[in-house]
Design an enzyme around this catalytic site. Structure first.
Site, PDB file in Angstrom:
ATOM      1  NE  ARG A  46      -3.984  -2.054   2.202  1.00 39.97           N
ATOM      2  CZ  ARG A  46      -5.020  -2.127   3.038  1.00 39.97           C
ATOM      3  NH1 ARG A  46      -5.187  -1.195   3.960  1.00 39.97           N
ATOM      4  NH2 ARG A  46      -5.883  -3.116   2.949  1.00 39.97           N
TER       5      ARG A  46
ATOM      6  CG  ASP B 278     -13.825   6.123   7.025  1.00 41.21           C
ATOM      7  OD1 ASP B 278     -14.480   5.077   7.163  1.00 41.21           O
ATOM      8  OD2 ASP B 278     -12.580   6.131   6.902  1.00 41.21           O
TER       9      ASP B 278
END
Length: 290
Positions: free
Chosen positions: A57, A161
């Site tokens: 990632r 979020d």
């Protein structure tokens, strides 16, 4: 987050040594620095088995920022300042958060929510959906509100979020027509079907979308600006990423933004019976604020 033990570090060095086929150098010390930084910024405890995930990632950020190694990237990240630094910290967090969701996931919660909403008919309700991800959960809550209280339900859903990219997807409200969890009846009632180039896609109807306000929120922030107290909070499958002290701190702060006897919905593998001074178990992974 506690530091890695000597045995853990030895295991990391045996696994996370730079490999010849890897594009960037990535060793045990780099992984340990990533663990420390994501814990400081987001409260997330990465265990020793996440090296491959971290490399996969974050290597995208190295390419996009022109860094030649993880050590250089992390040094640059920690020393950078100004607006650009905050943008990159957000990218760092976005890369390392996990987003797994679907419509009506853990459906028993929404059966219970439907019943509770009907009992609160006529009230102005505030609901917080934390870790809203790409939006399936807050839209599921909104559908349940509409089904329980009607299209003109007096409900405000705050959907938050830490990951800005998933929130951008959520705010668009566009999904595949094959999305899991949606019955044909709900597809007809709550979504518009795409035509032409948009065939195969669905979009949340405006009357449903109006119930939701999307915003970025980091549970590790020192000050929460969420408005009036909430009647219902969804915080599902979030605490599993925190160690016990962080869980307790977050639970105390969630408790502080909830009304007495309000409801907290948590994930199927989360158990907070040790925090009986804050919440009492009311149903399957449903707690009531003390």
């Amino acid at each position: 987050m506690s530091a890695a033990s000597p045995a853990e570090l030895a295991a990391l060095r045996s696994i996370a040594q730079p490999a010849t086929e890897q594009e960037f150098a990535f060793g045990a010390d780099d992984f340990e620095r990533v663990r420390e930084l994501i814990y400081q910024r987001a409260g997330i405890s990465l265990h020793a088995g996440k090296q491959a995930m971290v490399y996969s990632r974050l290597s995208r950020r190295l390419r996009e920022t022109g860094q030649s190694s993880f050590a250089r990237y992390l040094q640059w990240l920690q020393s950078a300042s100004g607006a650009g630094a905050e943008v990159e910290w957000q990218e760092f967090i976005n890369c390392l958060t996990t987003n797994l969701t679907s419509f009506f996931r853990e459906e028993h919660h929404f059966v219970s929510l439907l019943s509770d909403l009907k009992a609160r008919s006529g009230q102005n309700l505030r609901i917080w959906c934390n870790a809203a991800s790409t939006g399936e959960e807050p839209y599921t809550i909104a559908m349940t509100c509409a089904e329980a209280l009607g299209a003109n339900a007096s409900v405000k859903i705050v959907a938050s979020d830490i990951d800005t990219k998933v929130l951008a997807t959520a705010s668009r409200g566009i999904y595949s027509a094959e999305s899991r969890g949606l019955s044909p009846e709900r597809l007809r009632a709550h979504f518009l079907r795409g035509k032409g180039d948009n065939s195969g896609s669905i979009r949340v109807k405006p009357e449903l979308a109006r119930l939701i306000e999307f915003r970025t929120h980091n549970l590790m922030d020192q000050r929460w600006s969420l408005g009036d107290p909430f009647d219902i909070v969804f915080c599902r499958n979030v605490m599993i990423y925190f160690d016990a002290p962080t869980q307790r701190r977050v639970l105390e702060r969630i408790h502080a933004v909830m009304k007495p006897k309000s409801l907290l919905f948590v994930g199927h593998s989360e158990n907070f019976t040790e925090s009986k001074d804050l919440f009492r178990l009311r149903g399957k992974t449903i707690y009531e604020r003390v």
